[in-house]
Design a protein around this motif. Structure first.
Motif, PDB file in Angstrom:
ATOM      1  N   VAL A 133      -4.394  -4.259   4.177  1.00  0.00           N
ATOM      2  CA  VAL A 133      -5.012  -3.198   4.961  1.00  0.00           C
ATOM      3  C   VAL A 133      -4.545  -1.873   4.382  1.00  0.00           C
ATOM      4  O   VAL A 133      -3.354  -1.644   4.203  1.00  0.00           O
ATOM      5  N   ALA A 134      -5.488  -1.018   4.086  1.00  0.00           N
ATOM      6  CA  ALA A 134      -5.178   0.295   3.525  1.00  0.00           C
ATOM      7  C   ALA A 134      -5.665   1.359   4.495  1.00  0.00           C
ATOM      8  O   ALA A 134      -6.636   1.158   5.220  1.00  0.00           O
ATOM      9  N   LYS A 135      -4.954   2.492   4.513  1.00  0.00           N
ATOM     10  CA  LYS A 135      -5.321   3.608   5.387  1.00  0.00           C
ATOM     11  C   LYS A 135      -5.586   4.840   4.550  1.00  0.00           C
ATOM     12  O   LYS A 135      -4.945   5.054   3.527  1.00  0.00           O
ATOM     13  N   ASN A 136      -6.516   5.662   5.027  1.00  0.00           N
ATOM     14  CA  ASN A 136      -6.700   6.956   4.381  1.00  0.00           C
ATOM     15  C   ASN A 136      -5.927   8.005   5.174  1.00  0.00           C
ATOM     16  O   ASN A 136      -5.235   7.677   6.146  1.00  0.00           O
ATOM     17  N   ASP A 137      -6.017   9.264   4.779  1.00  0.00           N
ATOM     18  CA  ASP A 137      -5.254  10.322   5.440  1.00  0.00           C
ATOM     19  C   ASP A 137      -5.705  10.575   6.878  1.00  0.00           C
ATOM     20  O   ASP A 137      -4.945  11.108   7.682  1.00  0.00           O
ATOM     21  N   GLN A 138      -6.941  10.188   7.213  1.00  0.00           N
ATOM     22  CA  GLN A 138      -7.428  10.352   8.575  1.00  0.00           C
ATOM     23  C   GLN A 138      -7.060   9.173   9.470  1.00  0.00           C
ATOM     24  O   GLN A 138      -7.383   9.154  10.644  1.00  0.00           O
ATOM     25  N   GLY A 139      -6.425   8.162   8.914  1.00  0.00           N
ATOM     26  CA  GLY A 139      -5.999   7.001   9.692  1.00  0.00           C
ATOM     27  C   GLY A 139      -7.011   5.874   9.730  1.00  0.00           C
ATOM     28  O   GLY A 139      -6.779   4.864  10.395  1.00  0.00           O
ATOM     29  N   GLN A 140      -8.142   6.015   9.036  1.00  0.00           N
ATOM     30  CA  GLN A 140      -9.128   4.940   9.013  1.00  0.00           C
ATOM     31  C   GLN A 140      -8.581   3.786   8.175  1.00  0.00           C
ATOM     32  O   GLN A 140      -7.970   3.993   7.137  1.00  0.00           O
ATOM     33  N   LYS A 141      -8.842   2.569   8.628  1.00  0.00           N
ATOM     34  CA  LYS A 141      -8.317   1.387   7.946  1.00  0.00           C
ATOM     35  C   LYS A 141      -9.449   0.608   7.285  1.00  0.00           C
ATOM     36  O   LYS A 141     -10.568   0.570   7.784  1.00  0.00           O
ATOM     37  N   LYS A 142      -9.115  -0.014   6.156  1.00  0.00           N
ATOM     38  CA  LYS A 142     -10.031  -0.885   5.431  1.00  0.00           C
ATOM     39  C   LYS A 142      -9.227  -2.017   4.823  1.00  0.00           C
ATOM     40  O   LYS A 142      -8.111  -1.808   4.369  1.00  0.00           O
ATOM     41  N   VAL A 143      -9.805  -3.194   4.778  1.00  0.00           N
ATOM     42  CA  VAL A 143      -9.189  -4.301   4.051  1.00  0.00           C
ATOM     43  C   VAL A 143      -9.692  -4.212   2.618  1.00  0.00           C
ATOM     44  O   VAL A 143     -10.898  -4.266   2.369  1.00  0.00           O
ATOM     45  N   LEU A 144      -8.763  -4.035   1.678  1.00  0.00           N
ATOM     46  CA  LEU A 144      -9.133  -3.841   0.274  1.00  0.00           C
ATOM     47  C   LEU A 144      -8.452  -4.873  -0.605  1.00  0.00           C
ATOM     48  O   LEU A 144      -7.355  -5.350  -0.302  1.00  0.00           O
ATOM     49  N   THR A 145      -9.110  -5.185  -1.704  1.00  0.00           N
ATOM     50  CA  THR A 145      -8.556  -6.072  -2.715  1.00  0.00           C
ATOM     51  C   THR A 145      -8.325  -5.270  -3.983  1.00  0.00           C
ATOM     52  O   THR A 145      -9.228  -4.597  -4.470  1.00  0.00           O
ATOM     53  N   LEU A 146      -7.107  -5.347  -4.490  1.00  0.00           N
ATOM     54  CA  LEU A 146      -6.720  -4.631  -5.703  1.00  0.00           C
ATOM     55  C   LEU A 146      -6.472  -5.647  -6.802  1.00  0.00           C
ATOM     56  O   LEU A 146      -5.655  -6.551  -6.642  1.00  0.00           O
ATOM     57  N   TYR A 181     -19.685  10.277  -9.663  1.00  0.00           N
ATOM     58  CA  TYR A 181     -20.433   9.149  -9.104  1.00  0.00           C
ATOM     59  C   TYR A 181     -19.724   7.828  -9.383  1.00  0.00           C
ATOM     60  O   TYR A 181     -19.607   6.980  -8.523  1.00  0.00           O
ATOM     61  N   ARG A 182     -19.241   7.647 -10.608  1.00  0.00           N
ATOM     62  CA  ARG A 182     -18.671   6.362 -11.014  1.00  0.00           C
ATOM     63  C   ARG A 182     -17.208   6.191 -10.627  1.00  0.00           C
ATOM     64  O   ARG A 182     -16.792   5.129 -10.217  1.00  0.00           O
ATOM     65  N   TYR A 183     -16.407   7.252 -10.762  1.00  0.00           N
ATOM     66  CA  TYR A 183     -14.965   7.103 -10.589  1.00  0.00           C
ATOM     67  C   TYR A 183     -14.407   7.869  -9.402  1.00  0.00           C
ATOM     68  O   TYR A 183     -13.248   7.680  -9.047  1.00  0.00           O
ATOM     69  N   GLY A 184     -15.174   8.737  -8.795  1.00  0.00           N
ATOM     70  CA  GLY A 184     -14.688   9.499  -7.652  1.00  0.00           C
ATOM     71  C   GLY A 184     -14.705   8.649  -6.395  1.00  0.00           C
ATOM     72  O   GLY A 184     -15.258   7.552  -6.356  1.00  0.00           O
ATOM     73  N   GLY A 185     -14.072   9.142  -5.367  1.00  0.00           N
ATOM     74  CA  GLY A 185     -14.074   8.421  -4.107  1.00  0.00           C
ATOM     75  C   GLY A 185     -12.981   8.916  -3.195  1.00  0.00           C
ATOM     76  O   GLY A 185     -12.369   9.959  -3.427  1.00  0.00           O
ATOM     77  N   ASP A 186     -12.733   8.157  -2.147  1.00  0.00           N
ATOM     78  CA  ASP A 186     -11.717   8.495  -1.169  1.00  0.00           C
ATOM     79  C   ASP A 186     -10.417   7.778  -1.508  1.00  0.00           C
ATOM     80  O   ASP A 186     -10.424   6.662  -2.028  1.00  0.00           O
ATOM     81  N   TYR A 187      -9.309   8.430  -1.165  1.00  0.00           N
ATOM     82  CA  TYR A 187      -7.996   7.831  -1.396  1.00  0.00           C
ATOM     83  C   TYR A 187      -7.576   7.011  -0.179  1.00  0.00           C
ATOM     84  O   TYR A 187      -7.666   7.473   0.959  1.00  0.00           O
ATOM     85  N   TYR A 188      -7.123   5.806  -0.440  1.00  0.00           N
ATOM     86  CA  TYR A 188      -6.541   4.943   0.578  1.00  0.00           C
ATOM     87  C   TYR A 188      -5.160   4.532   0.086  1.00  0.00           C
ATOM     88  O   TYR A 188      -4.930   4.427  -1.121  1.00  0.00           O
ATOM     89  N   TYR A 189      -4.266   4.283   1.019  1.00  0.00           N
ATOM     90  CA  TYR A 189      -2.892   3.919   0.682  1.00  0.00           C
ATOM     91  C   TYR A 189      -2.601   2.544   1.245  1.00  0.00           C
ATOM     92  O   TYR A 189      -2.835   2.283   2.427  1.00  0.00           O
ATOM     93  N   MET A 190      -2.108   1.655   0.397  1.00  0.00           N
ATOM     94  CA  MET A 190      -1.842   0.281   0.790  1.00  0.00           C
ATOM     95  C   MET A 190      -0.403  -0.076   0.450  1.00  0.00           C
ATOM     96  O   MET A 190       0.082   0.242  -0.630  1.00  0.00           O
ATOM     97  N   THR A 191       0.264  -0.736   1.388  1.00  0.00           N
ATOM     98  CA  THR A 191       1.602  -1.245   1.136  1.00  0.00           C
ATOM     99  C   THR A 191       1.461  -2.634   0.537  1.00  0.00           C
ATOM    100  O   THR A 191       0.776  -3.494   1.078  1.00  0.00           O
ATOM    101  N   ILE A 192       2.125  -2.860  -0.576  1.00  0.00           N
ATOM    102  CA  ILE A 192       2.023  -4.132  -1.292  1.00  0.00           C
ATOM    103  C   ILE A 192       2.826  -5.205  -0.578  1.00  0.00           C
ATOM    104  O   ILE A 192       3.992  -5.005  -0.231  1.00  0.00           O
ATOM    105  N   GLY A 193       2.188  -6.339  -0.367  1.00  0.00           N
ATOM    106  CA  GLY A 193       2.867  -7.515   0.164  1.00  0.00           C
ATOM    107  C   GLY A 193       3.049  -8.496  -0.974  1.00  0.00           C
ATOM    108  O   GLY A 193       3.565  -8.154  -2.034  1.00  0.00           O
TER     109      GLY A 193
END
Length: 121
Positions: free
Chosen positions: A67-80, A31-43
């Protein structure tokens, strides 16, 4: 006779408590640490903030947005926001795998060195 049955019931009770504890811990971790993997290229970094490394020395940690993408190609704007374990900075064009939890946002990150995965972007 009563004492033997009581001891047997105590063992079953302790085993039940242990099983419930393990299941509860695994459920909380998911619940706390699991989730979906997204991949982001660092600018470039959009900012910094101060964190303390384990020896109580303040260092700059970095904030990245992209902008990060998951393996299915879905995109999300994420802040790391990097943490005190690996405050960065990251190399430009590095690929970072982000674990995105639906309740807590980005919960984990890891720099990907596998060139095969970088080619998907």
């Amino acid at each position: 006779m009563f004492k033997k049955r009581f001891i047997d019931h105590i063992g079953i009770l302790l085993l039940s408590i242990l099983i419930i504890e393990v299941i509860g811990t695994l459920a909380w971790q998911r619940y706390r640490y699991g989730g979906d993997y997204y991949y982001m290229t660092i600018g470039h970094s959009i900012g910094t903030y101060t964190v303390e490394v384990p020896v109580n020395i303040p260092v700059n940690a970095y904030i990245y947005r992209g902008v990060a993408k998951n393996d299915q190609g879905q995109k999300k704007v994420l802040t790391l926001k990097t943490d005190n374990v690996d405050p960065g900075p990251f190399k430009k064009e590095a690929v970072v795998r982000l674990t995105v939890n639906k309740h807590y946002g980005v919960t984990n990150y890891k720099v990907i060195k596998n060139k095969q995965h970088q080619m998907k972007f």
